[in-house]
Structure formats: C-alpha cells, structure tokens
Design a protein around this motif. Structure first.
Motif, short mmCIF file in Angstrom:
data_model
loop_
_atom_site.label_atom_id
_atom_site.label_comp_id
_atom_site.label_asym_id
_atom_site.label_seq_id
_atom_site.Cartn_x
_atom_site.Cartn_y
_atom_site.Cartn_z
N ASN A 165 0.40 13.25 -3.45
CA ASN A 165 0.60 12.03 -2.67
C ASN A 165 0.46 10.79 -3.55
O ASN A 165 1.23 9.83 -3.41
CB ASN A 165 -0.39 11.95 -1.50
N ALA A 166 -0.51 10.81 -4.46
CA ALA A 166 -0.71 9.68 -5.37
C ALA A 166 0.48 9.54 -6.31
O ALA A 166 0.94 8.42 -6.58
CB ALA A 166 -2.01 9.86 -6.16
N ARG A 167 0.99 10.65 -6.79
CA ARG A 167 2.16 10.59 -7.69
C ARG A 167 3.38 10.11 -6.93
O ARG A 167 4.17 9.32 -7.45
CB ARG A 167 2.41 11.96 -8.32
N THR A 168 3.57 10.56 -5.70
CA THR A 168 4.69 10.10 -4.88
C THR A 168 4.59 8.60 -4.65
O THR A 168 5.59 7.88 -4.74
CB THR A 168 4.72 10.85 -3.53
N ALA A 169 3.38 8.12 -4.37
CA ALA A 169 3.17 6.68 -4.18
C ALA A 169 3.46 5.91 -5.46
O ALA A 169 4.05 4.81 -5.43
CB ALA A 169 1.75 6.40 -3.70
N LEU A 170 3.07 6.47 -6.60
CA LEU A 170 3.34 5.82 -7.88
C LEU A 170 4.85 5.73 -8.13
O LEU A 170 5.36 4.67 -8.52
CB LEU A 170 2.66 6.56 -9.02
N VAL A 171 5.57 6.81 -7.91
CA VAL A 171 7.01 6.82 -8.11
C VAL A 171 7.68 5.79 -7.20
O VAL A 171 8.55 5.03 -7.64
CB VAL A 171 7.60 8.24 -7.89
N ASP A 172 7.24 5.72 -5.96
CA ASP A 172 7.79 4.74 -5.03
C ASP A 172 7.51 3.31 -5.52
O ASP A 172 8.39 2.45 -5.49
CB ASP A 172 7.21 4.96 -3.63
N SER A 173 6.31 3.09 -5.98
CA SER A 173 5.92 1.77 -6.50
C SER A 173 6.72 1.41 -7.74
O SER A 173 7.20 0.28 -7.89
CB SER A 173 4.41 1.79 -6.80
N LEU A 174 6.89 2.37 -8.65
CA LEU A 174 7.68 2.13 -9.85
C LEU A 174 9.14 1.84 -9.51
O LEU A 174 9.76 0.95 -10.11
CB LEU A 174 7.59 3.33 -10.80
N ASN A 175 9.69 2.56 -8.55
CA ASN A 175 11.07 2.29 -8.14
C ASN A 175 11.22 0.91 -7.51
O ASN A 175 12.23 0.24 -7.70
CB ASN A 175 11.61 3.39 -7.22
N GLY A 176 10.20 0.48 -6.77
CA GLY A 176 10.22 -0.87 -6.23
C GLY A 176 10.21 -1.90 -7.34
O GLY A 176 10.95 -2.90 -7.31
N LEU A 177 9.38 -1.66 -8.35
CA LEU A 177 9.32 -2.57 -9.50
C LEU A 177 10.64 -2.55 -10.26
O LEU A 177 11.14 -3.60 -10.69
CB LEU A 177 8.16 -2.17 -10.41
N LEU A 178 11.22 -1.38 -10.42
CA LEU A 178 12.51 -1.26 -11.09
C LEU A 178 13.57 -2.08 -10.35
O LEU A 178 14.34 -2.84 -10.98
CB LEU A 178 12.93 0.21 -11.18
N ALA A 179 13.59 -1.98 -9.04
CA ALA A 179 14.54 -2.78 -8.25
C ALA A 179 14.28 -4.27 -8.43
O ALA A 179 15.22 -5.06 -8.58
CB ALA A 179 14.42 -2.39 -6.77
N ASP A 180 13.00 -4.65 -8.45
CA ASP A 180 12.66 -6.06 -8.64
C ASP A 180 13.11 -6.55 -10.01
O ASP A 180 13.63 -7.67 -10.15
CB ASP A 180 11.16 -6.28 -8.47
N GLU A 237 14.37 -10.26 -21.71
CA GLU A 237 13.03 -9.64 -21.59
C GLU A 237 12.96 -8.71 -20.39
O GLU A 237 12.46 -7.59 -20.47
CB GLU A 237 11.96 -10.72 -21.38
N ILE A 238 13.43 -9.22 -19.27
CA ILE A 238 13.36 -8.48 -18.01
C ILE A 238 14.23 -7.22 -18.08
O ILE A 238 13.79 -6.13 -17.71
CB ILE A 238 13.76 -9.38 -16.82
N PHE A 239 15.46 -7.38 -18.57
CA PHE A 239 16.35 -6.23 -18.65
C PHE A 239 15.79 -5.14 -19.56
O PHE A 239 15.94 -3.95 -19.27
CB PHE A 239 17.75 -6.65 -19.12
N ALA A 240 15.14 -5.53 -20.63
CA ALA A 240 14.56 -4.56 -21.57
C ALA A 240 13.53 -3.65 -20.89
O ALA A 240 13.32 -2.51 -21.31
CB ALA A 240 13.92 -5.27 -22.75
N LEU A 241 12.91 -4.14 -19.82
CA LEU A 241 11.89 -3.35 -19.13
C LEU A 241 12.47 -2.33 -18.15
O LEU A 241 11.78 -1.38 -17.76
CB LEU A 241 10.92 -4.27 -18.40
N THR A 242 13.73 -2.49 -17.77
CA THR A 242 14.29 -1.59 -16.76
C THR A 242 14.29 -0.13 -17.22
O THR A 242 13.90 0.75 -16.46
CB THR A 242 15.71 -2.00 -16.33
N ASP A 243 14.69 0.11 -18.45
CA ASP A 243 14.73 1.49 -18.94
C ASP A 243 13.33 2.06 -19.07
O ASP A 243 13.10 3.24 -18.75
CB ASP A 243 15.46 1.55 -20.28
N ILE A 244 12.40 1.25 -19.51
CA ILE A 244 11.01 1.70 -19.66
C ILE A 244 10.43 2.11 -18.30
O ILE A 244 9.80 3.17 -18.17
CB ILE A 244 10.16 0.59 -20.32
N VAL A 245 10.66 1.30 -17.29
CA VAL A 245 10.14 1.61 -15.95
C VAL A 245 10.83 2.85 -15.39
O VAL A 245 10.18 3.74 -14.83
CB VAL A 245 10.29 0.40 -15.00
#
Length: 153
Positions: free
Chosen positions: A7-22, A55-63
């Motif tokens: 559940n924690a990993r699922t929440a992390l993936v969801d959070s990371l995908n939200g950040l990726l979208a942002d 700067e922002i675009f460079a983070l998309t692949d990392i996330v």
C-alpha cells in the motif's frame, strides 16, 4: 492480499506520477511564457523562463524512472498528464510579464508542497533514494520561487 508495504509503495507511485504530471504541466506553462513574454524585462524573463523550463524538463525522466524502479507504470499520454496535474493551464493571450511571473511563482510554491508529499510517501515506503532526491528537487523549486519572488518585489 496487499500488505502495508504494498500500500505504501502504491501510494508512492501515485504521488510520483502526480509530481511527474506537475513537472510536465509546469514545463509546458513555463515554456509558453518564455515564448510569449514581452515588455521592458523581455530579455531577462525570456532567458529566465527558458532556464527554468530546462531545469523542470530535466526532472521528468528522473521522476518517471523512480516510478519504474518502484514497479509502477508511468503516465502514458498528454491526457494522463492533464488528468493528474495540479498545475492550471493558462491559454490567455497577451498576459503581461508580471502576471506570468506571479503565476509561475505560485506554481513553483505548489510544486514544493507536491515534492514534500512525495518525500513523505517515500519515507512511508522505505524508499530512501526517492527521499534523498526529493530534497534536491525541493531545493531547485525553492530556488525558482526565490528568483521569481525577487522579481515581484
């Protein structure tokens, strides 16, 4: 049956995908403002917005790779980004430069909060690599907030 760790990993993936979208949405918005800024501060803002967008675009692949390293699926389309992002579009033509700066300032402040949510989710999932990276992402976003805030004074 899902475990607390799952559940924690699922929440992390969801959070990371939200950040990726942002990140994607803020990249496009920042690039849009880069292309359309005008006025007495044109050159400085044009260059600053381009620097921030890079700067922002460079983070998309990392996330996105953090999502994959946590056995998750990343966002797959513009529609998926639009459905997940908290960064509002601005398609208004002819915005004045200071309105652009104010919006990007607020959006980067919101990004800092989104990164903090990712860090918290990473802590819960025991993902110390994402936790550490979140500190760097926060610092970058806070620097953009600072630069944009100084322009607004």
């Amino acid at each position: 049956m899902a475990t607390t760790g799952d559940n924690a990993r699922t929440a992390l993936v969801d959070s990371l995908n939200g950040l990726l979208a942002d990140f994607f949405a803020l990249y496009v918005k920042t690039k849009n403002f880069h292309w359309h800024v005008a006025g007495p501060n044109f050159r400085d803002l044009h260059l600053l917005f381009d620097e921030h967008a890079t700067e922002i675009f460079a983070l998309t692949d990392i996330v996105a790779e953090r999502v994959r390293k946590n056995d998750g699926d990343t966002l797959t389309s513009i529609g998926a980004i639009g459905a997940k992002t908290r960064i509002a579009d601005n398609d208004t033509r002819g915005l004045d430069a200071m309105t652009m700066v104010r919006e990007l300032h607020a959006d980067n402040e919101a990004l800092v909060e989104a990164i903090r949510e990712v860090k918290s989710a990473a802590t819960q999932a025991g993902d110390n690599a994402t936790e550490g990276m979140a500190d760097d992402w926060t610092d970058q976003a806070q620097q953009r907030v600072w630069f944009l805030g100084q322009i607004l004074k």
